[in-house]
Structure formats: C-alpha cells, structure tokens
Design a protein around this motif. Sequence first.
Motif, PDB file in Angstrom:
ATOM      1  N   GLY A  88       0.835  -1.201   0.000  1.00  0.00           N
ATOM      2  CA  GLY A  88       0.000   0.000   0.000  1.00  0.00           C
ATOM      3  C   GLY A  88       0.867   1.247   0.000  1.00  0.00           C
ATOM      4  N   MET A  89       0.214   2.400  -0.016  1.00  0.00           N
ATOM      5  CA  MET A  89       0.965   3.667  -0.063  1.00  0.00           C
ATOM      6  C   MET A  89       0.133   4.769   0.593  1.00  0.00           C
ATOM      7  SD  MET A  89       2.357   5.639  -3.417  1.00  0.00           S
ATOM      8  CE  MET A  89       0.854   6.403  -3.889  1.00  0.00           C
ATOM      9  N   LEU A  90       0.823   5.661   1.274  1.00  0.00           N
ATOM     10  CA  LEU A  90       0.140   6.784   1.915  1.00  0.00           C
ATOM     11  C   LEU A  90       0.357   8.037   1.081  1.00  0.00           C
ATOM     12  CD1 LEU A  90      -1.419   7.395   4.528  1.00  0.00           C
ATOM     13  CD2 LEU A  90       0.777   7.817   5.649  1.00  0.00           C
ATOM     14  N   ALA A 140       5.087  -1.472  -4.273  1.00  0.00           N
ATOM     15  CA  ALA A 140       6.441  -0.913  -4.444  1.00  0.00           C
ATOM     16  C   ALA A 140       7.266  -1.950  -5.210  1.00  0.00           C
ATOM     17  CB  ALA A 140       7.067  -0.619  -3.088  1.00  0.00           C
ATOM     18  N   VAL A 141       7.728  -1.548  -6.391  1.00  0.00           N
ATOM     19  CA  VAL A 141       8.444  -2.478  -7.274  1.00  0.00           C
ATOM     20  C   VAL A 141       9.942  -2.178  -7.218  1.00  0.00           C
ATOM     21  CG1 VAL A 141       8.715  -3.203  -9.691  1.00  0.00           C
ATOM     22  CG2 VAL A 141       6.449  -2.567  -8.828  1.00  0.00           C
ATOM     23  N   TYR A 218       5.542   2.095   4.590  1.00  0.00           N
ATOM     24  CA  TYR A 218       4.843   2.292   3.307  1.00  0.00           C
ATOM     25  C   TYR A 218       5.531   3.428   2.560  1.00  0.00           C
ATOM     26  CZ  TYR A 218       1.389   0.598   6.609  1.00  0.00           C
ATOM     27  OH  TYR A 218       0.761  -0.092   7.589  1.00  0.00           O
ATOM     28  N   PRO A 219       5.500   3.396   1.247  1.00  0.00           N
ATOM     29  CA  PRO A 219       5.933   4.594   0.512  1.00  0.00           C
ATOM     30  C   PRO A 219       5.035   5.779   0.892  1.00  0.00           C
ATOM     31  CG  PRO A 219       5.676   2.729  -0.984  1.00  0.00           C
ATOM     32  CD  PRO A 219       5.115   2.299   0.340  1.00  0.00           C
ATOM     33  N   LEU A 227      10.412   6.365  -0.777  1.00  0.00           N
ATOM     34  CA  LEU A 227      10.192   4.950  -0.477  1.00  0.00           C
ATOM     35  C   LEU A 227      11.521   4.285  -0.139  1.00  0.00           C
ATOM     36  CD1 LEU A 227       9.267   2.968  -3.730  1.00  0.00           C
ATOM     37  CD2 LEU A 227      10.118   5.267  -3.766  1.00  0.00           C
ATOM     38  N   MET A 228      11.456   3.236   0.636  1.00  0.00           N
ATOM     39  CA  MET A 228      12.689   2.575   1.062  1.00  0.00           C
ATOM     40  C   MET A 228      13.298   1.840  -0.117  1.00  0.00           C
ATOM     41  SD  MET A 228      12.750   3.530   4.190  1.00  0.00           S
ATOM     42  CE  MET A 228      14.340   2.801   4.584  1.00  0.00           C
ATOM     43  N   SER A 229      14.632   1.814  -0.161  1.00  0.00           N
ATOM     44  CA  SER A 229      15.271   1.009  -1.201  1.00  0.00           C
ATOM     45  C   SER A 229      15.310  -0.449  -0.745  1.00  0.00           C
ATOM     46  CB  SER A 229      16.644   1.548  -1.552  1.00  0.00           C
ATOM     47  OG  SER A 229      17.371   1.760  -0.395  1.00  0.00           O
TER      48      SER A 229
END
Length: 340
Positions: A88-90, A140-141, A218-219, A227-229
Amino acid sequence: MKIAIVGAGFSGIATAWNLLQHPKITLTLFDGKGVGGGASGMAAGLLHPYVGAHAKKNWMANEGLQATTALLQISAKSLNTPVSESVGMLRIALTEQQRHDFHYCASINPDVEWFDETRCQQISPHNSPHPGIFIHSAIAVHASLYLKGLWKACEARGGMFNLLSIQSLHDLKEFDAIVLTVGADIGRFPELKDIRITPVKGQILELAWPQHTPPLRYPINSQAYVLMSYDRTSCIAGTTFERDFRTSEPDLPFAKDQILSKISSLLPCLEGAEILACKAGIRASTPDRKPLIAEPLKNTWLLTGMGSKGLLYHAVYARKLAEIILGRFFGEERGLQQQN
Ligand SMILES: Cc1cc2nc3c(=O)[nH]c(=O)nc-3n(C[C@H](O)[C@H](O)[C@H](O)COP(=O)(O)OP(=O)(O)OC[C@H]3O[C@@H](n4cnc5c(N)ncnc54)[C@H](O)[C@@H]3O)c2cc1C
C-alpha cells in the motif's frame, strides 16, 4: 519468424515475454546500455492506479495493474525472490486542494481510504501531521530486479540479448519484424520523425536512511515521494519533471533544490540526510498522456509514451502489441498462451 526488439526497458522486455509465448518466434533484444539502461532502470518503483496531482483514477488502471502484477509474479518466480512489495501507499494531503481531491478519491474508490491526521501518524510516525489517503492496492516495485527477473524468464524461453546500440533500421534488415521500444530516444530514427513525443527529464535522489530511525512501512507520496530502497539502509526521493533541460545527465544542485525541501516538509527526519546518489532518466510523454502503439513502416512497430506511468501501462500495452504482431503473422493460429 525472427523478431528484433530495440530497447530493454519495461516496454521492450514485456513485449519480448509476450512474443516468446509463441513457439515459432526467434527473438533478439538489442540495447546499447544493457537491461534497464534507460528510464526503467531509474524508476522509483511506485505502481498504483492514482498517479497524478489530483489522485484521479488513471485510464485503464485496473487492466494495467492486473497485467503488471502477472509479470511481477513471473519475474519473482524466475529469480526465486520477491521483486515487489504489496504494502500500500500513503498519499499525504498538504494543501487544501489535495485534501479536497484525495477526500473525493477515497469516497468513490473502494481500494482507497481517507485517514485523518491521527491515523496517518499511527501508521507512519515519521510524517509531519497531516491527513491523507491510504491506497491499499499500491505496490512498491524493485525496478531493476523486476527487469532482471523478467528478462531471465525470457532467456529461458530462448530470448537472446545483444549489447548494441542500433544506428539505423537498416542494421536490422535480416529480421521479419522490428519492435522499437526506445522510450524517448526516437530522434535517431528518421522513420519516426512524425511521432510526437515530448521528453521529460526526471531525477531521483538516494538518501541514507537516518540511523536509529525505523524504516518506512509504506511509501509516502505527496508533492514528492519517498520509499525505502531494497536493502532498507537508504531511501529513494523524487522527483523532478523537467521539460527544458540541457543534459540528460544528473544535475545534483537542481535535483536537491527541487526535491529536498518538499521531502523534509513531509518527513522531517530526512532533513540533512546524506545524499548517496543522484540519478536521471528521460520519460516519453505523448500529447494525450497515453501510451502509443504505431506501425510507422510495414512490420516495424513502435511502443512508447509511458510517461510517468510506465509500471502501470507497460505490461498491458506490451500484451496488446504482441497480439497485433502475432495476429499479423500467424492469424487465427497465433495461440498466445496464458502468461503463467
Ligand atoms: C526518475 C524517474 C522515476 C520514475 N519513477 C517511476 C515510478 O515510480 N513508477 C512508474 O510507473 N514510472 C516511473 N517512471 C517512468 C518510467 O521509468 C517510464 O515510464 C518507463 O521506464 C518507460 O519504459 P520504456 O521501456 O518505454 O523506456 P526506457 O526504459 O527508456 O527504455 C528504452 C531503452 O531503449 C534503449 N535504446 C534507446 N535507443 C536505442 C538504440 N538506438 N539502440 C539500442 N537501444 C536503444 C535505451 O538504452 C533504454 O534502455 C520514472 C521515470 C523517471 C525518469
């Protein structure tokens, strides 16, 4: 039947995968910079149906998300490791306009929820206090890993790679069909002079994640995103949209100026974070913001125009293009098999 694909980004590799489902295809993928050498290798990795400032559901978003999800699974299977995270994403609403748009988005889409300030901070304590929407369907890809895995799956079906920059379509005359998936790089081919593509440069920063701060779950996305790597010791922050640019190379002072202030108002913990890298890529944008399939010469096709929604659109368009090509050569017998 011999097919050449020029360009090993999302579009080229997804098209290769679909064509290689047919047993009579021999396929060579050309790229002067290697797999993911263009915009695809730079992509931050956000995949969701509400790309754009107003969080309006994108055209053909469900089909796009479904088609890409299928390819993510194929890539993960071939590498035997996940290449994406369905977390998901915020999207944080910082302005009155965003509050209005995001609230509306949540009211009409079942995969989107409106979160007030408290709820946003509960699920993402790093944020400055603002409300927003949570997009449950966002993924997140890990873009480079995804490309690597999908190309590995293509190789297992006989796909061949040639590390070569194609100077002219004449170089490919031995092939029965040519597919150009060169992103914004269409200028080299005079045959494509009537195609209207606007190049839009984008830059991202890789920042060291602050020590003693738990990684983001979350991104986070607003007027900029973080976003985290893959290894979670750093994060990716983006992006710029540059229509007037002099060089396609990274421009650190400009990227810092455009990205850092937006990011630190969103995530104060990133203020002063060490910059590990600055990367740049060129998006290909069409006048109607939709991807483009064209056949500028007989049996020479073009797939481009992914803009900033390459992850959402490449798989569904690649499948469509492969159906067109196989239909041309094999008619009713084309027998495109199930993707898995
Ligand atoms: C900074 C940045 C961040 C982004 N983040 C996201 C994101 O989070 N989510 C999202 O959905 N999209 C994102 N995008 C957009 C996405 O990256 C593009 O939509 C997508 O990569 C386009 O894929 P493509 O395969 O069509 O083109 P490209 O990835 O540009 O591929 C074209 C390939 O063709 C090769 N090539 C060109 N000319 C020749 C030639 N003559 N001979 C041989 N090879 C050639 C190039 O080397 C390149 O590898 C981002 C873009 C940028 C720049």
